[in-house]
Design an enzyme around this catalytic site. Structure first.
Site, PDB file in Angstrom:
ATOM      1  N   ASP A   1       0.826  -1.201   0.000  1.00 31.39           N
ATOM      2  CA  ASP A   1       0.000   0.000   0.000  1.00 31.39           C
ATOM      3  C   ASP A   1       0.861   1.251   0.000  1.00 31.39           C
ATOM      4  O   ASP A   1       1.927   1.269   0.630  1.00 31.39           O
ATOM      5  CB  ASP A   1      -0.905  -0.021   1.241  1.00 31.39           C
ATOM      6  CG  ASP A   1      -2.021   1.006   1.171  1.00 31.39           C
ATOM      7  OD1 ASP A   1      -2.366   1.444   0.058  1.00 31.39           O
ATOM      8  OD2 ASP A   1      -2.552   1.361   2.241  1.00 31.39           O
ATOM      9  N   GLY A   2       0.387   2.274  -0.695  1.00 38.13           N
ATOM     10  CA  GLY A   2       1.050   3.570  -0.643  1.00 38.13           C
ATOM     11  C   GLY A   2       1.613   4.077  -1.949  1.00 38.13           C
ATOM     12  O   GLY A   2       2.258   5.134  -1.982  1.00 38.13           O
TER      13      GLY A   2
ATOM     14  N   GLU B   1     -11.859  -5.587  -5.007  1.00 38.13           N
ATOM     15  CA  GLU B   1     -12.456  -4.259  -4.906  1.00 38.13           C
ATOM     16  C   GLU B   1     -11.758  -3.235  -5.805  1.00 38.13           C
ATOM     17  O   GLU B   1     -12.288  -2.143  -6.040  1.00 38.13           O
ATOM     18  CB  GLU B   1     -12.403  -3.775  -3.447  1.00 38.13           C
ATOM     19  CG  GLU B   1     -13.344  -4.488  -2.503  1.00 38.13           C
ATOM     20  CD  GLU B   1     -12.837  -5.857  -2.083  1.00 38.13           C
ATOM     21  OE1 GLU B   1     -11.598  -6.072  -2.106  1.00 38.13           O
ATOM     22  OE2 GLU B   1     -13.659  -6.732  -1.754  1.00 38.13           O
ATOM     23  N   ASN B   2     -10.570  -3.573  -6.299  1.00 39.57           N
ATOM     24  CA  ASN B   2      -9.831  -2.614  -7.119  1.00 39.57           C
ATOM     25  C   ASN B   2     -10.488  -2.317  -8.458  1.00 39.57           C
ATOM     26  O   ASN B   2     -10.130  -1.339  -9.135  1.00 39.57           O
ATOM     27  CB  ASN B   2      -8.394  -3.090  -7.360  1.00 39.57           C
ATOM     28  CG  ASN B   2      -7.497  -2.933  -6.153  1.00 39.57           C
ATOM     29  OD1 ASN B   2      -6.475  -3.614  -6.033  1.00 39.57           O
ATOM     30  ND2 ASN B   2      -7.858  -2.040  -5.223  1.00 39.57           N
TER      31      ASN B   2
ATOM     32  N   LEU C   1      -6.890  -4.938   7.346  1.00 38.03           N
ATOM     33  CA  LEU C   1      -6.523  -6.080   6.503  1.00 38.03           C
ATOM     34  C   LEU C   1      -7.099  -5.988   5.098  1.00 38.03           C
ATOM     35  O   LEU C   1      -6.650  -6.711   4.207  1.00 38.03           O
ATOM     36  CB  LEU C   1      -6.976  -7.379   7.170  1.00 38.03           C
ATOM     37  CG  LEU C   1      -6.296  -7.702   8.504  1.00 38.03           C
ATOM     38  CD1 LEU C   1      -6.775  -9.050   9.027  1.00 38.03           C
ATOM     39  CD2 LEU C   1      -4.779  -7.710   8.355  1.00 38.03           C
TER      40      LEU C   1
END
Length: 234
Positions: free
Chosen positions: A14-15, A61-62, A189
């Site tokens: 992430d990020g 979900e992306n 998570l």
């Protein structure tokens, strides 16, 4: 516990977007830098002797992201497989995919299938990439299959236990998950390996994924080695 090496490490990468935003770059630049981080960390994990590294690359979900960004991510996946497959073969790495990647375009599915097949005979560490993966959907799919078998009379519901359920998961032939890391400072998570993480050690680090490197991984492993894992006991 110091010096204990986890057999199976999973990372929520992430990020990328925040890394790019801090540098006034497009999000694609962040995703490209994220792929470089993936390479660094995968190589570092192999050098450390970690048996399985599972990376959350594209969640179910992306798909909600803008179409252009999804297309960019698929393009980077193509580039990664084409450019890194020879290295995986040379380093005896087994590539595994969890998730419903067959929803992707047919050419990308064919590329993934070919990479899996080419590394299937390898006997070394496993690189597991989660693509179009969601833990809730994984659990529901197992429950549905078991319910169908029970309805057909081939499964006694009374015989179902945690071990049987676990044997139906996509990770059934991987070592138990020891350590789950999330980069970028977020503390959740995000529907990743919910069943598998039941007794995993969780570690949330502030490092943005494109800045994650071998030292970051080594520090995470050192923290893991200091944890006392009781698995519900004393």
């Amino acid at each position: 516990m110091a010096g204990v090496l986890p057999r199976h490490v999973a990372i929520i990468m992430d990020g990328n977007g925040r890394w790019a935003k801090k540098r006034h770059l497009p999000r694609l630049a962040g995703h490209r830098a994220g792929v470089e981080a993936l390479r660094r960390v995968a190589r570092a994990a192999r050098a450390m002797g970690i048996e399985a590294l599972t990376l959350y690359a594209f969640s179910s979900e992306n798909w909600r992201r803008p179409e252009e960004e999804v297309s960019d991510l698929m393009g980077l996946l193509r580039v990664f497989i084409k450019s890194d497959l020879d290295e995986m073969v040379r380093d005896n790495v087994r590539l595994r995919i969890i998730g419903d990647y067959r929803r992707f375009t047919s050419d990308l599915v064919e590329l993934i299938d070919g990479a899996i097949a080419r590394t299937a005979v390898n006997t070394g560490p496993m690189l597991v990439i989660a693509l179009n993966y969601g833990a809730q959907a994984e659990i529901v799919d197992v429950a549905r299959r078991m319910a169908e078998r029970a309805r057909a009379g081939t499964l006694d519901p009374a015989s179902i236990d945690a071990a049987m359920f676990e044997d139906e998961l996509e990770t059934r032939d991987l070592p138990p998950l020891d350590l789950l890391i999330r980069s970028s400072g977020e503390v959740r998570l995000s529907n990743f390996l919910l069943w598998q993480a039941a007794y995993a050690e969780l570690l949330f680090v502030d490092t943005l994924w494109p800045e994650f490197d071998a030292e970051t991984l080594a520090n995470a492993i050192a923290t893991f080695g200091q944890r006392q894992r009781r698995f519900g006991g004393l």
